[in-house]
Design a protein around this motif. Structure first.
Motif, PDB file in Angstrom:
ATOM      1  N   PHE A  14       0.985  -0.621   0.194  1.00 28.29           N
ATOM      2  CA  PHE A  14       0.216  -0.078   0.418  1.00 28.29           C
ATOM      3  C   PHE A  14       0.783   1.467   0.229  1.00 28.29           C
ATOM      4  O   PHE A  14       0.598   2.482  -0.658  1.00 28.29           O
ATOM      5  N   VAL A  15       1.580   1.192   0.771  1.00 31.54           N
ATOM      6  CA  VAL A  15       2.474   3.001   0.648  1.00 31.54           C
ATOM      7  C   VAL A  15       2.926   3.106  -0.722  1.00 31.54           C
ATOM      8  O   VAL A  15       3.107   3.807  -0.835  1.00 31.54           O
ATOM      9  N   PRO A  16       3.970   2.362  -1.322  1.00 31.13           N
ATOM     10  CA  PRO A  16       4.388   2.378  -2.240  1.00 31.13           C
ATOM     11  C   PRO A  16       3.597   2.764  -3.920  1.00 31.13           C
ATOM     12  O   PRO A  16       3.328   3.873  -4.274  1.00 31.13           O
ATOM     13  N   VAL A  17       2.439   2.253  -3.458  1.00 26.79           N
ATOM     14  CA  VAL A  17       1.274   2.636  -3.787  1.00 26.79           C
ATOM     15  C   VAL A  17       0.339   3.433  -3.660  1.00 26.79           C
ATOM     16  O   VAL A  17       0.267   4.297  -4.196  1.00 26.79           O
ATOM     17  N   ALA A  18       0.341   4.292  -2.581  1.00 24.97           N
ATOM     18  CA  ALA A  18       0.303   5.357  -2.706  1.00 24.97           C
ATOM     19  C   ALA A  18       0.516   6.730  -2.688  1.00 24.97           C
ATOM     20  O   ALA A  18       0.174   7.540  -2.902  1.00 24.97           O
ATOM     21  N   ALA A  19       1.594   6.570  -2.458  1.00 23.15           N
ATOM     22  CA  ALA A  19       3.145   7.281  -2.896  1.00 23.15           C
ATOM     23  C   ALA A  19       3.559   7.583  -4.177  1.00 23.15           C
ATOM     24  O   ALA A  19       3.210   9.137  -5.273  1.00 23.15           O
ATOM     25  N   ALA A  20       2.833   7.088  -5.379  1.00 29.99           N
ATOM     26  CA  ALA A  20       3.463   6.552  -6.642  1.00 29.99           C
ATOM     27  C   ALA A  20       1.790   6.932  -6.867  1.00 29.99           C
ATOM     28  O   ALA A  20       1.791   8.450  -7.840  1.00 29.99           O
ATOM     29  N   ALA A  21       0.570   7.284  -6.312  1.00 25.95           N
ATOM     30  CA  ALA A  21      -0.828   7.492  -6.555  1.00 25.95           C
ATOM     31  C   ALA A  21      -0.555   9.503  -5.951  1.00 25.95           C
ATOM     32  O   ALA A  21      -1.167  10.963  -6.720  1.00 25.95           O
ATOM     33  N   VAL A  22       0.329   9.506  -5.026  1.00 26.19           N
ATOM     34  CA  VAL A  22       0.083  10.857  -4.318  1.00 26.19           C
ATOM     35  C   VAL A  22       0.675  11.775  -5.513  1.00 26.19           C
ATOM     36  O   VAL A  22       0.683  12.964  -6.379  1.00 26.19           O
ATOM     37  N   LEU A  23       2.654  11.437  -6.138  1.00 25.00           N
ATOM     38  CA  LEU A  23       2.769  11.864  -7.081  1.00 25.00           C
ATOM     39  C   LEU A  23       2.189  12.017  -8.876  1.00 25.00           C
ATOM     40  O   LEU A  23       2.967  12.682  -9.018  1.00 25.00           O
ATOM     41  N   LEU A  24       1.497  10.607  -8.650  1.00 25.53           N
ATOM     42  CA  LEU A  24       0.815  11.063 -10.459  1.00 25.53           C
ATOM     43  C   LEU A  24      -0.330  12.001 -10.356  1.00 25.53           C
ATOM     44  O   LEU A  24      -0.564  12.108 -11.344  1.00 25.53           O
ATOM     45  N   ARG A  25      -0.802  12.306  -9.280  1.00 28.76           N
ATOM     46  CA  ARG A  25      -2.027  12.544  -9.236  1.00 28.76           C
ATOM     47  C   ARG A  25      -3.139  12.155 -10.277  1.00 28.76           C
ATOM     48  O   ARG A  25      -3.899  13.119 -10.729  1.00 28.76           O
ATOM     49  N   PRO A  26      -3.265  10.831  -9.790  1.00 27.75           N
ATOM     50  CA  PRO A  26      -5.154  10.687 -11.195  1.00 27.75           C
ATOM     51  C   PRO A  26      -6.102  11.249 -10.279  1.00 27.75           C
ATOM     52  O   PRO A  26      -5.978  11.664  -9.020  1.00 27.75           O
ATOM     53  N   PRO A  27      -6.840  11.837 -11.713  1.00 33.36           N
ATOM     54  CA  PRO A  27      -8.000  11.836 -11.046  1.00 33.36           C
ATOM     55  C   PRO A  27      -8.604  10.733  -9.724  1.00 33.36           C
ATOM     56  O   PRO A  27      -9.028  10.032 -10.123  1.00 33.36           O
ATOM     57  N   VAL A  28      -9.593  11.713  -8.912  1.00 35.25           N
ATOM     58  CA  VAL A  28     -10.078  10.966  -7.291  1.00 35.25           C
ATOM     59  C   VAL A  28     -11.395  10.636  -8.003  1.00 35.25           C
ATOM     60  O   VAL A  28     -12.533  11.529  -7.872  1.00 35.25           O
ATOM     61  N   THR A  29     -12.337   9.603  -8.484  1.00 31.83           N
ATOM     62  CA  THR A  29     -13.906   9.852  -8.818  1.00 31.83           C
ATOM     63  C   THR A  29     -14.058   8.148  -7.527  1.00 31.83           C
ATOM     64  O   THR A  29     -13.653   7.186  -7.740  1.00 31.83           O
ATOM     65  N   GLY A  93      -8.777  -0.739  -3.449  1.00 30.32           N
ATOM     66  CA  GLY A  93      -8.462  -2.913  -3.061  1.00 30.32           C
ATOM     67  C   GLY A  93      -7.234  -2.976  -1.319  1.00 30.32           C
ATOM     68  O   GLY A  93      -7.690  -4.122  -0.715  1.00 30.32           O
ATOM     69  N   LEU A  94      -6.827  -2.306  -1.393  1.00 30.44           N
ATOM     70  CA  LEU A  94      -5.567  -3.319  -0.340  1.00 30.44           C
ATOM     71  C   LEU A  94      -5.384  -2.158   0.926  1.00 30.44           C
ATOM     72  O   LEU A  94      -6.218  -2.665   2.466  1.00 30.44           O
ATOM     73  N   LEU A  99      -8.944  -2.909   6.234  1.00 27.70           N
ATOM     74  CA  LEU A  99      -9.979  -2.425   6.949  1.00 27.70           C
ATOM     75  C   LEU A  99     -10.301  -3.748   7.601  1.00 27.70           C
ATOM     76  O   LEU A  99     -10.862  -4.260   8.321  1.00 27.70           O
ATOM     77  N   LEU A 100     -10.922  -5.022   6.342  1.00 25.05           N
ATOM     78  CA  LEU A 100     -11.213  -7.023   6.683  1.00 25.05           C
ATOM     79  C   LEU A 100     -10.286  -7.383   7.669  1.00 25.05           C
ATOM     80  O   LEU A 100     -11.287  -7.709   8.746  1.00 25.05           O
ATOM     81  N   LEU A 101      -9.231  -6.552   7.412  1.00 25.33           N
ATOM     82  CA  LEU A 101      -8.281  -7.356   8.599  1.00 25.33           C
ATOM     83  C   LEU A 101      -8.186  -7.265   9.878  1.00 25.33           C
ATOM     84  O   LEU A 101      -8.624  -7.857  10.534  1.00 25.33           O
ATOM     85  N   GLY A 102      -8.807  -5.689   9.768  1.00 28.18           N
ATOM     86  CA  GLY A 102      -8.824  -5.155  10.680  1.00 28.18           C
ATOM     87  C   GLY A 102      -9.679  -5.697  12.076  1.00 28.18           C
ATOM     88  O   GLY A 102      -9.992  -5.508  13.315  1.00 28.18           O
TER      89      GLY A 102
END
Length: 114
Positions: A14-29, A93-94, A99-102
């Motif tokens: 999750f950490v690198p995926v979230a970091a990549a999303a922050v860097l690439l800034r895809p539109p959140v829909t 998904g992650l 959350l499900l694990l929690g």
């Protein structure tokens, strides 16, 4: 199979995926988030049908390593093929899985193991 180990693997993804999303800034829909949430839940339901077989297979270190490697490659290919919005699908998904694990862990602590 431990929830702690599974959470660590999911968090490590999750950490690198979230970091990549922050860097690439895809539109959140809503659509990619929905696909990620439903995909994670559908996968968990499908795997729960053969839970003992899945658990036995997941105990193998090689399977866990290959799963993480496949997830990394799949995520990278998703970004190449579909653009950075695919990062939202994976992150959702992650997040759903974590959350499900929690929830399962809290339920187990409150009511005891199944």
């Amino acid at each position: 199979m431990t929830r702690r180990r599974d959470a660590a693997l999911a968090g490590a993804m999750f950490v690198p995926v979230a970091a990549a999303a922050v860097l690439l800034r895809p539109p959140v829909t809503a659509e990619p988030v929905f696909v990620g949430v439903v995909g994670a839940l559908a996968l968990e339901i499908a795997l729960s049908v053969r839970a003992s077989s899945v658990r036995k297979l997941w105990e193998r270190r090689g399977v866990r390593v290959a799963s993480v490697a496949l997830a990394i490659v799949g995520t990278a290919l998703g970004v190449v093929a579909f653009g950075p919005t695919s990062l939202l699908v994976v992150a959702a998904g992650l997040s759903t899985y974590l959350l499900l694990l929690g929830v399962v862990e809290l339920r187990s602590r409150r009511f005891g193991p199944e």
